[in-house]
Scaffold this motif. Structure first.
Motif, PDB file in Angstrom:
ATOM      1  N   TRP A   1       7.398  12.936  27.849  1.00 34.95           N
ATOM      2  CA  TRP A   1       6.705  12.235  28.629  1.00 34.95           C
ATOM      3  C   TRP A   1       5.280  12.189  27.926  1.00 34.95           C
ATOM      4  N   PHE A   2       4.793  10.847  28.047  1.00 40.75           N
ATOM      5  CA  PHE A   2       3.143  10.690  27.660  1.00 40.75           C
ATOM      6  C   PHE A   2       2.629  10.010  28.705  1.00 40.75           C
ATOM      7  N   ARG A   3       1.167   9.792  28.408  1.00 37.79           N
ATOM      8  CA  ARG A   3       0.422   9.144  29.447  1.00 37.79           C
ATOM      9  C   ARG A   3      -0.678   8.476  28.653  1.00 37.79           C
ATOM     10  N   GLN A   4      -1.173   7.336  29.466  1.00 40.12           N
ATOM     11  CA  GLN A   4      -2.431   6.951  28.960  1.00 40.12           C
ATOM     12  C   GLN A   4      -3.412   6.100  29.919  1.00 40.12           C
TER      13      GLN A   4
ATOM     14  N   TRP B   1      11.036   3.897  24.154  1.00 41.53           N
ATOM     15  CA  TRP B   1      10.009   3.731  25.202  1.00 41.53           C
ATOM     16  C   TRP B   1      10.399   3.048  26.467  1.00 41.53           C
TER      17      TRP B   1
ATOM     18  N   ARG C   1      -2.777   7.343  24.235  1.00 42.00           N
ATOM     19  CA  ARG C   1      -2.032   7.939  24.473  1.00 42.00           C
ATOM     20  C   ARG C   1      -1.762   9.612  24.521  1.00 42.00           C
ATOM     21  N   GLU C   2      -1.259  10.223  25.480  1.00 45.34           N
ATOM     22  CA  GLU C   2      -1.608  11.467  25.418  1.00 45.34           C
ATOM     23  C   GLU C   2      -0.192  12.283  25.757  1.00 45.34           C
ATOM     24  N   PHE C   3       0.278  13.535  24.935  1.00 44.29           N
ATOM     25  CA  PHE C   3       1.601  14.193  25.163  1.00 44.29           C
ATOM     26  C   PHE C   3       1.204  14.669  26.451  1.00 44.29           C
TER      27      PHE C   3
ATOM     28  N   TYR D   1       2.373   6.666  33.095  1.00 41.03           N
ATOM     29  CA  TYR D   1       3.178   7.561  32.293  1.00 41.03           C
ATOM     30  C   TYR D   1       4.330   7.144  31.866  1.00 41.03           C
TER      31      TYR D   1
ATOM     32  N   THR E   1       6.583  16.422  20.066  1.00 45.14           N
ATOM     33  CA  THR E   1       5.135  16.306  20.998  1.00 45.14           C
ATOM     34  C   THR E   1       4.364  15.101  20.472  1.00 45.14           C
ATOM     35  N   ARG E   2       4.864  14.499  19.425  1.00 45.21           N
ATOM     36  CA  ARG E   2       3.857  13.222  18.978  1.00 45.21           C
ATOM     37  C   ARG E   2       4.585  12.030  19.160  1.00 45.21           C
ATOM     38  N   SER E   3       3.600  11.132  19.563  1.00 50.92           N
ATOM     39  CA  SER E   3       4.300   9.790  20.033  1.00 50.92           C
ATOM     40  C   SER E   3       5.043   9.029  18.744  1.00 50.92           C
TER      41      SER E   3
END
Length: 127
Positions: free
Chosen positions: A36-39, A117, A45-47, A94, A109-111
Motif C-alpha cells: 500500500w502506498f499513498r500520495q 497498480w 508517493r509514500e510507502f 491510497y 517497500t519501493r514503488s
C-alpha cells in the motif's frame, strides 16, 4: 494479468478508523507480494505497508507503525489495510500495488518494485 481495485476510502474525523480493501483478479494472486502506498497533493508517493504472499512477513514505515495493519485473504484474492487512530496528515489517495514474487517471505517497500497498480481510493481525515 492481475487487476487491482481499491475500496473503503472516505471522509472521517481524527482518531477514527477505516479498512481499505484491495480486490484482485487473476488466479495467480496468491503468489503476488502486495504493498500500500499513498500520495497527498503536492507530495511524492509514500510507502505505507507491505505484505509477502505467504502473509508471513509485513513491513511498515515508522509514520504508521502501530496504527496500520496490512493483511490478506488469498481465498478471497483480497488485501486489507486497517488504519486506526487516523490523523489529518494521513489524508491522501491510497493505492495498492502488486508484483509476482518467487519468494514467499519477501516484502517490497519501493514503488518501483511493483508493476501492477490500482486506481486509488481517497482517504480524508478532518481535524
Amino acid at each position: 494479468q492481475v487487476v487491482l481495485v481499491e475500496s473503503g476510502g472516505g471522509l472521517v474525523q481524527a482518531g477514527d478508523s477505516l479498512r481499505l480493501s484491495c480486490a484482485a483478479s487473476g488466479r495467480a494472486f496468491s503468489t503476488y507480494a502486495v504493498g500500500w502506498f499513498r500520495q497527498a497533493p503536492g507530495k511524492e508517493r509514500e510507502f505505507v505497508a507491505a505484505i509477502s504472499w505467504s502473509s508471513g512477513r509485513t513491513s511498515y514505515p515508522d509514520v504508521v507503525e502501530g496504527r496500520f495493519t496490512i493483511s490478506r485473504d488469498n481465498t478471497k484474492n483480497t488485501v486489507y489495510l486497517q488504519a486506526n487512530s487516523l490523523k489529518p496528515e494521513d489524508t491522501a489517495v491510497y493505492y495498492c500495488a502488486a508484483r509476482f514474487s518467487y519468494y514467499s517471505g519477501i516484502t517490497y517497500t519501493r514503488s518501483q518494485d511493483y508493476d501492477v497498480w490500482g486506481q486509488g481510493t481517497q482517504v480524508t481525515v478532518s481535524a
